[in-house]
Design an enzyme around this catalytic site. Structure first.
Site, mmCIF file in Angstrom:
data_model
loop_
_atom_site.group_PDB
_atom_site.id
_atom_site.type_symbol
_atom_site.label_atom_id
_atom_site.label_comp_id
_atom_site.label_asym_id
_atom_site.label_seq_id
_atom_site.Cartn_x
_atom_site.Cartn_y
_atom_site.Cartn_z
ATOM 1 N N GLY A 1 61.575 11.311 14.723
ATOM 2 C CA GLY A 1 61.630 12.736 14.437
ATOM 3 C C GLY A 1 61.292 13.091 13.008
ATOM 4 C CB CYS A 2 61.905 16.276 11.187
ATOM 5 S SG CYS A 2 61.259 17.422 12.431
ATOM 6 C CG ASN A 3 65.003 11.375 10.635
ATOM 7 O OD1 ASN A 3 65.157 12.097 11.608
ATOM 8 N ND2 ASN A 3 65.040 10.053 10.724
ATOM 9 C CB ALA A 4 60.264 9.298 11.272
ATOM 10 C CG MET B 1 66.788 18.090 7.815
ATOM 11 S SD MET B 1 65.785 18.528 6.351
ATOM 12 C CE MET B 1 67.030 18.541 5.072
#
Length: 370
Positions: A152-155, A357
């Site tokens: 996801g967006c934290n990756a 995050m």
């Protein structure tokens, strides 16, 4: 009288012994840009509550590859197989462009690349995007590679953490982290509020960052980018279902879900992870000159600003990327980093924090120094 035994606190993340230096960054988007009003028109959305989500998102435009239209002018719902094909085509196209731009800014060529790590959450492919890009671009077949899928967006920061370790173990060799997110391949066409939250937010984008440690890496005075000093993470297990990309049995396809309360959950934990990042460094939050936060959405940005005591100027690039492109998942923070570099205001010795995050729910951070 009894004595309660307490487990010792986990040690704070250590400073990297041989910190890699960021040598270059590059970004790319898909060809077609839409305003929020144009997306509303394209999907014939008339529900006032859903229209309000789009219009109050702090997003002006997003790059999207929308479905074709039928004979009546309405958009055609794409089956999951077509969406996977779209993900593959767009991720390779954008990824190649971002990688080339990154290497050019780093003063390097494709032949210099020794490790390629590709991050994505908008589709699943085997072989992964790293192998497909190596074939597409004619990169040396012996190039080391890795794929981080589904985080996801934290990756993007998760990948940077892993590749920073690879870089430290391979001094003088060039590594690149590439985030390729074809969010158009995860677009759901229905009139529910669940999908409206997602459909009002995400856009297509790819970004790449190059790094090197040890001999061969530029000295601080000669480098445009900073050194990566330290990473810190925080996972919120009780919010594990608050952000997810799972199978929608009604539609027979994958779809995103974002809990409306997630901005406040993330904000409430921002202080915890930043304090952990700075622990042992003798730095305070006021010593951080540059803040590069994931463009997760207006409420997420506001929650981070309030909880960390930041100014609107601190997150100007985060807000600008959201306005111009929407949330591009894992690579959004690198669009902000590129804008900071283009300003040319970072001075030697200054510190910066990268923060993302995403699902888990998690916060990822990195401390850097010019």
């Amino acid at each position: 009288m009894t004595t309660e035994l307490l487990a010792p606190a986990a040690p704070a993340p250590a400073l990297l012994v041989h910190p890699p230096r960021i040598l270059g960054v590059g970004t790319a988007v898909t060809a077609t840009s839409y305003s929020q009003e144009e997306v509303l028109d394209a999907f014939e959305i008339t529900d006032p509550k859903i229209q309000s989500l789009f219009r109050n998102s702090a997003i002006d435009r997003r790059n999207l590859t929308l479905p074709p239209v039928d004979d009546t002018g309405s958009r055609i719902a794409e089956p999951q197989g077509d969406l996977l094909d779209k993900h593959k085509a767009l991720a390779i196209e954008m990824g190649a462009e971002a990688l080339r731009a990154c290497l050019k800014r780093a003063g390097a060529d494709l032949s210099d690349l020794r490790h390629l790590c590709v991050v994505t959450s908008t589709g699943f492919l085997t072989p992964g995007l790293s192998a497909l890009l190596i074939r597409e671009l004619g990169i040396d077949r012996h190039c080391s590679r890795s794929d981080i899928v589904g985080m996801g967006c934290n990756a993007g920061l998760n990948a940077l953490n892993v590749v920073a370790g690879w870089s430290a173990a391979h001094p003088g060799e060039l590594a690149v982290v590439l985030c390729a997110e074809a969010c158009s391949a995860a677009y759901a066409m229905d009139a529910t509020m669940r999908t409206a939250v997602v459909n009002s937010l995400f856009g297509d984008g790819a970004s790449a960052i190059a790094l090197m440690s040890g001999p061969g890496a530029p000295e601080p005075a000669d480098a445009e980018g900073p050194s990566i000093l330290k990473f810190a993470s925080c996972i919120i297990p009780e919010a594990v279902d608050a952000m997810r990309y799972d199978w929608d049995r009604t539609q027979g396809r994958f779809s995103f879900y974002l809990d409306p309360l997630i901005p406040y959950v993330v904000g409430a934990h921002a202080e915890i992870v930043i304090d952990r990042l700075l622990e042992g460094t003798e730095l305070r939050r006021s010593d951080i000159r540059h803040w590069l936060v994931h463009s997760g959405g207006k409420k997420v940005i506001d929650a981070v600003v309030v909880n960390l005591g930041l100014t609107r100027d601190d997150v100007r690039h985060t807000v600008g990327v959201l306005r111009d492109h929407g949330n591009m998942s894992s690579g959004s923070f690198l669009f902000s980093y590129e804008r900071l570099l283009d300003e040319g205001i970072a001075e030697p010795g200054e510190y910066g924090v990268l923060m993302t995050m995403g699902p888990g729910s998690t916060l990822e951070t990195a401390l850097v120094q010019w």
